[in-house]
Design a protein around this motif. Structure first.
Motif, PDB file in Angstrom:
ATOM      1  N   GLU A  44       0.834  -1.198   0.000  1.00 17.21           N
ATOM      2  CA  GLU A  44       0.000   0.000   0.000  1.00 17.21           C
ATOM      3  C   GLU A  44       0.872   1.252   0.000  1.00 17.21           C
ATOM      4  OE1 GLU A  44      -3.873  -1.778   2.425  1.00 17.21           O
ATOM      5  OE2 GLU A  44      -2.728  -0.104   3.239  1.00 17.21           O
ATOM      6  N   GLU A  46       2.255   4.499   1.407  1.00 15.46           N
ATOM      7  CA  GLU A  46       2.458   4.908   2.791  1.00 15.46           C
ATOM      8  C   GLU A  46       3.025   6.318   2.869  1.00 15.46           C
ATOM      9  OE1 GLU A  46       5.478   2.819   4.972  1.00 15.46           O
ATOM     10  OE2 GLU A  46       6.910   2.845   3.321  1.00 15.46           O
ATOM     11  N   GLY A  47       2.651   6.995   3.932  1.00 17.55           N
ATOM     12  CA  GLY A  47       3.165   8.341   4.144  1.00 17.55           C
ATOM     13  C   GLY A  47       4.600   8.312   4.615  1.00 17.55           C
ATOM     14  N   SER A 105      -0.834  15.683   7.270  1.00 18.70           N
ATOM     15  CA  SER A 105      -1.522  14.396   7.399  1.00 18.70           C
ATOM     16  C   SER A 105      -0.697  13.322   6.724  1.00 18.70           C
ATOM     17  CB  SER A 105      -2.919  14.454   6.776  1.00 18.70           C
ATOM     18  OG  SER A 105      -3.491  13.157   6.714  1.00 18.70           O
ATOM     19  N   SER A 107      -2.113  10.492   5.796  1.00 15.54           N
ATOM     20  CA  SER A 107      -3.088   9.636   5.116  1.00 15.54           C
ATOM     21  C   SER A 107      -3.255  10.053   3.658  1.00 15.54           C
ATOM     22  CB  SER A 107      -4.444   9.722   5.813  1.00 15.54           C
ATOM     23  OG  SER A 107      -5.423   8.997   5.090  1.00 15.54           O
ATOM     24  N   ASP A 110      -6.317  12.073   2.372  1.00 11.96           N
ATOM     25  CA  ASP A 110      -6.516  13.477   2.763  1.00 11.96           C
ATOM     26  C   ASP A 110      -5.955  14.453   1.738  1.00 11.96           C
ATOM     27  OD1 ASP A 110      -5.978  12.888   6.328  1.00 11.96           O
ATOM     28  OD2 ASP A 110      -7.805  12.774   5.097  1.00 11.96           O
TER      29      ASP A 110
END
Length: 124
Positions: A44, A46-47, A105, A107, A110
């Protein structure tokens, strides 16, 4: 037309450094929080890091804390991600994104605008 363009990726040996750039056009970056994300194959997104617009507050994922530094140059409408001590597990496509908020953020959901990504490969 709103656009984010990443550059600076490439192949680097473990322990090496790279600086990624995220150049914006069609809008003013200093009105937005900017995030860097990465996505490795089969994983996935990812930040990695993000920077706020009003106070330049920053966030770093634990995996990059102390090795990566995010910064912005509002005069150039560009955000940078300086990466040091790179590891093979840092290998991924790196994306920058802009969020129409001053608040950081981690996420992906966002964020409103995304670049096309730049490949970073850490390998000997």
């Amino acid at each position: 037309q709103v656009q984010l363009v990443e550059s600076g990726g490439g192949l680097v040996q473990p322990g090496g450094s790279l600086r990624l750039s995220c150049a914006a056009s069609g809008f003013t970056l200093d009105d937005y929080a900017i995030g860097w994300f990465r996505q490795a194959p089969g994983q996935e997104r990812e930040g990695v890091s993000c920077i706020g617009s009003s106070d330049d507050s920053t966030y770093y994922a634990d995996s990059v804390q102390g090795r990566f530094t995010i910064s912005r140059d509002n005069a150039k409408n560009t955000v940078y991600l300086q990466m040091h001590s790179l590891k093979p597990e840092d290998t991924a496509v790196y994306y920058c994104a802009a969020r129409s908020s001053s608040v950081t953020s981690g996420s992906p959901g966002d964020y409103d605008y995304w670049g096309q990504g730049t490949q970073v490969t850490v390998s000997s």
